[in-house]
Each structure stands twice: as structure tokens, then as C-alpha cells.
Design a protein around this motif. Structure first.
Motif, PDB file in Angstrom:
ATOM      1  N   ARG A  80      32.011  -1.683  -5.616  1.00  0.00           N
ATOM      2  CA  ARG A  80      32.835  -1.515  -4.370  1.00  0.00           C
ATOM      3  C   ARG A  80      33.757  -0.205  -3.979  1.00  0.00           C
ATOM      4  NH1 ARG A  80      33.352  -6.041  -0.453  1.00  0.00           N
ATOM      5  NH2 ARG A  80      32.977  -7.393  -1.949  1.00  0.00           N
ATOM      6  N   ALA A  81      34.337   0.093  -5.296  1.00  0.00           N
ATOM      7  CA  ALA A  81      35.402   1.365  -5.296  1.00  0.00           C
ATOM      8  C   ALA A  81      34.568   2.575  -5.638  1.00  0.00           C
ATOM      9  CB  ALA A  81      36.185   1.037  -6.420  1.00  0.00           C
ATOM     10  N   ARG A  82      33.230   2.521  -6.255  1.00  0.00           N
ATOM     11  CA  ARG A  82      32.593   3.662  -6.612  1.00  0.00           C
ATOM     12  C   ARG A  82      30.872   3.319  -6.043  1.00  0.00           C
ATOM     13  NH1 ARG A  82      32.157   4.773 -12.368  1.00  0.00           N
ATOM     14  NH2 ARG A  82      31.254   6.649 -11.660  1.00  0.00           N
ATOM     15  N   PRO A  83      30.808   3.484  -4.766  1.00  0.00           N
ATOM     16  CA  PRO A  83      29.557   3.126  -4.042  1.00  0.00           C
ATOM     17  C   PRO A  83      28.586   4.523  -4.266  1.00  0.00           C
ATOM     18  CG  PRO A  83      30.975   3.552  -2.447  1.00  0.00           C
ATOM     19  CD  PRO A  83      31.916   3.582  -3.686  1.00  0.00           C
ATOM     20  N   LEU A 103      22.075  -6.648  -3.200  1.00  0.00           N
ATOM     21  CA  LEU A 103      22.864  -7.557  -3.422  1.00  0.00           C
ATOM     22  C   LEU A 103      24.366  -7.624  -3.618  1.00  0.00           C
ATOM     23  CD1 LEU A 103      20.365  -9.969  -5.195  1.00  0.00           C
ATOM     24  CD2 LEU A 103      20.742  -9.671  -2.981  1.00  0.00           C
ATOM     25  N   GLN A 104      24.531  -6.424  -4.094  1.00  0.00           N
ATOM     26  CA  GLN A 104      26.010  -6.159  -4.607  1.00  0.00           C
ATOM     27  C   GLN A 104      26.594  -4.987  -3.608  1.00  0.00           C
ATOM     28  OE1 GLN A 104      27.880  -7.904  -6.788  1.00  0.00           O
ATOM     29  NE2 GLN A 104      25.968  -9.327  -6.725  1.00  0.00           N
ATOM     30  N   PRO A 105      27.926  -4.934  -3.199  1.00  0.00           N
ATOM     31  CA  PRO A 105      28.461  -3.718  -2.493  1.00  0.00           C
ATOM     32  C   PRO A 105      28.394  -2.517  -3.501  1.00  0.00           C
ATOM     33  CG  PRO A 105      29.789  -5.877  -2.341  1.00  0.00           C
ATOM     34  CD  PRO A 105      28.856  -6.131  -3.394  1.00  0.00           C
ATOM     35  N   GLY A 106      28.107  -1.515  -3.069  1.00  0.00           N
ATOM     36  CA  GLY A 106      28.106  -0.252  -3.988  1.00  0.00           C
ATOM     37  C   GLY A 106      26.682  -0.002  -4.575  1.00  0.00           C
ATOM     38  N   SER A 124      20.985  10.959  -5.002  1.00  0.00           N
ATOM     39  CA  SER A 124      22.083  10.163  -4.716  1.00  0.00           C
ATOM     40  C   SER A 124      23.531  10.548  -5.324  1.00  0.00           C
ATOM     41  CB  SER A 124      21.862   8.670  -4.909  1.00  0.00           C
ATOM     42  OG  SER A 124      22.913   7.914  -4.415  1.00  0.00           O
ATOM     43  N   SER A 125      24.532  10.070  -4.829  1.00  0.00           N
ATOM     44  CA  SER A 125      25.737  10.370  -5.559  1.00  0.00           C
ATOM     45  C   SER A 125      26.749   9.431  -5.362  1.00  0.00           C
ATOM     46  CB  SER A 125      26.049  11.703  -5.170  1.00  0.00           C
ATOM     47  OG  SER A 125      26.671  11.772  -3.627  1.00  0.00           O
ATOM     48  N   ARG A 126      27.877   9.473  -6.127  1.00  0.00           N
ATOM     49  CA  ARG A 126      29.070   8.311  -5.979  1.00  0.00           C
ATOM     50  C   ARG A 126      30.195   9.004  -6.385  1.00  0.00           C
ATOM     51  NH1 ARG A 126      28.779   3.369 -10.041  1.00  0.00           N
ATOM     52  NH2 ARG A 126      28.584   4.646 -11.915  1.00  0.00           N
ATOM     53  N   PRO A 127      31.466   8.393  -6.303  1.00  0.00           N
ATOM     54  CA  PRO A 127      32.666   9.208  -6.630  1.00  0.00           C
ATOM     55  C   PRO A 127      32.798   8.903  -8.085  1.00  0.00           C
ATOM     56  CG  PRO A 127      33.130   7.574  -4.887  1.00  0.00           C
ATOM     57  CD  PRO A 127      31.671   7.489  -5.246  1.00  0.00           C
ATOM     58  N   LEU A 128      33.365   9.813  -8.883  1.00  0.00           N
ATOM     59  CA  LEU A 128      33.328   9.799 -10.463  1.00  0.00           C
ATOM     60  C   LEU A 128      34.223   8.461 -10.552  1.00  0.00           C
ATOM     61  CD1 LEU A 128      32.463  11.126 -12.856  1.00  0.00           C
ATOM     62  CD2 LEU A 128      34.161  12.768 -12.733  1.00  0.00           C
ATOM     63  N   CYS A 129      35.331   8.527 -10.059  1.00  0.00           N
ATOM     64  CA  CYS A 129      36.215   7.408 -10.215  1.00  0.00           C
ATOM     65  C   CYS A 129      36.780   6.824  -8.862  1.00  0.00           C
ATOM     66  CB  CYS A 129      37.681   8.000 -10.970  1.00  0.00           C
ATOM     67  SG  CYS A 129      38.164   9.314 -10.262  1.00  0.00           S
TER      68      CYS A 129
END
Length: 159
Positions: A80-83, A103-106, A124-129
Motif C-alpha cells: 500500500r505504501a509502495r504500489p 488481491l493485494q493493494p499495491g 512499471s515503476s513504484r516509489p523506492l521508499c
């Protein structure tokens, strides 16, 4: 105060340097994603391409080959914090098909049918932290990127 800021910046630089160094482990001549536990080896066409490739975040930087008529499925586990952002495909050799439910957020999932010979890059990409939840915490603007090149070979795979 100044010492804490310097330490935080040094720690952030080390984290960013370590995360950017994990590229694919071999040449771009790899022809298939590794088989997953319990899954039978994929059927290969005469050109050495597989009938099915299953990809995860660990496959970043790889090149896989799927025969026309084959399938590419991927699942990127996020939080959820790093989708993960939705996967994008550049090229016309793959056609999106129903990947099922996330099924899972992120998480990010995608599925494609190999419809024509050619090359497609999946990204694709996502926040590093995760972003700080309390005032005064160090913020992180880094991005973790994911990409796989899919080569679609001619010839239909036997199933």
C-alpha cells in the motif's frame, strides 16, 4: 540538527546507490523466464521460444522469448505504501488479455497473448521508499523501475 541531516542524506545516497545496481544477471540472449516451483517446463517452439512466460519483479532487465500464440503473465508484488504503477507495453506483438484479479493493494498484474512476431518492452515503476508519515522525517523521491523485453518468435507453440 546539521549532523542528523547529513547522516540522513548519506544513508539515502547509499540506499539509492545500492538499489540502482541490480540489473539483469546475464546477457539479453536469455530465451525464457525461469520455471516456477511445481510448474512443468514450458513447451518450446522450433525457434527456442517458450509457449508461456511467468514474470515477477526478479525478472527486471531480462529478455524473454515467447512463440506466437503463447502467453506472458506477470505479477509484481507491491505494498500500500509502495504500489506498482499499471504495467505498460510498447509495441504491437502482444495483446492484453484478462489477468484476473489483483488481491493485494499495491500489486500489479498483467497478461498478454503473443499475436505477432516482434519485440515489446513491458514497464512499471513504484516509489523506492514509503513517504514519511510524521513531520520532520526524511522524504524519499526515488523511483524503482521494472522492465522486461519480450521477443515474440514466429511459429505457433504446441500445447
Amino acid at each position: 540538527m546539521r549532523r542528523t541531516t547529513s547522516l540522513a542524506l548519506a544513508a539515502a545516497a547509499l540506499i539509492l546507490a545500492g538499489c540502482g545496481s541490480q540489473q539483469g544477471t546475464g546477457s539479453s540472449d536469455k530465451v525464457s523466464a525461469p520455471p516456477r516451483g511445481g510448474t512443468p517446463s514450458p513447451t518450446r517452439s522450433a525457434g527456442g521460444c517458450t509457449g508461456r512466460a511467468e514474470l515477477t519483479a526478479a525478472d527486471h532487465g531480462r529478455t524473454v522469448c515467447v512463440a506466437e500464440g503463447g502467453e506472458v503473465r506477470l505479477s509484481l508484488d507491491g505494498t500500500r505504501a509502495r504500489p506498482w504503477k499499471p504495467v505498460t507495453a510498447s509495441g504491437s506483438a502482444l495483446r492484453a488479455v484478462n489477468a484476473g484479479f489483483v488481491l493485494q493493494p499495491g500489486d500489479a498484474t498483467a497478461a498478454y497473448r503473443a499475436v505477432a512476431a516482434g519485440t515489446v518492452k513491458l514497464t512499471s515503476s513504484r516509489p523506492l521508499c514509503a513517504q514519511p508519515t510524521a513531520p520532520g522525517r526524511v522524504s524519499c523521491k526515488g523511483i524503482e523501475e521494472w522492465s522486461v523485453t519480450v521477443r515474440v518468435g514466429q511459429g505457433v507453440v504446441g500445447r
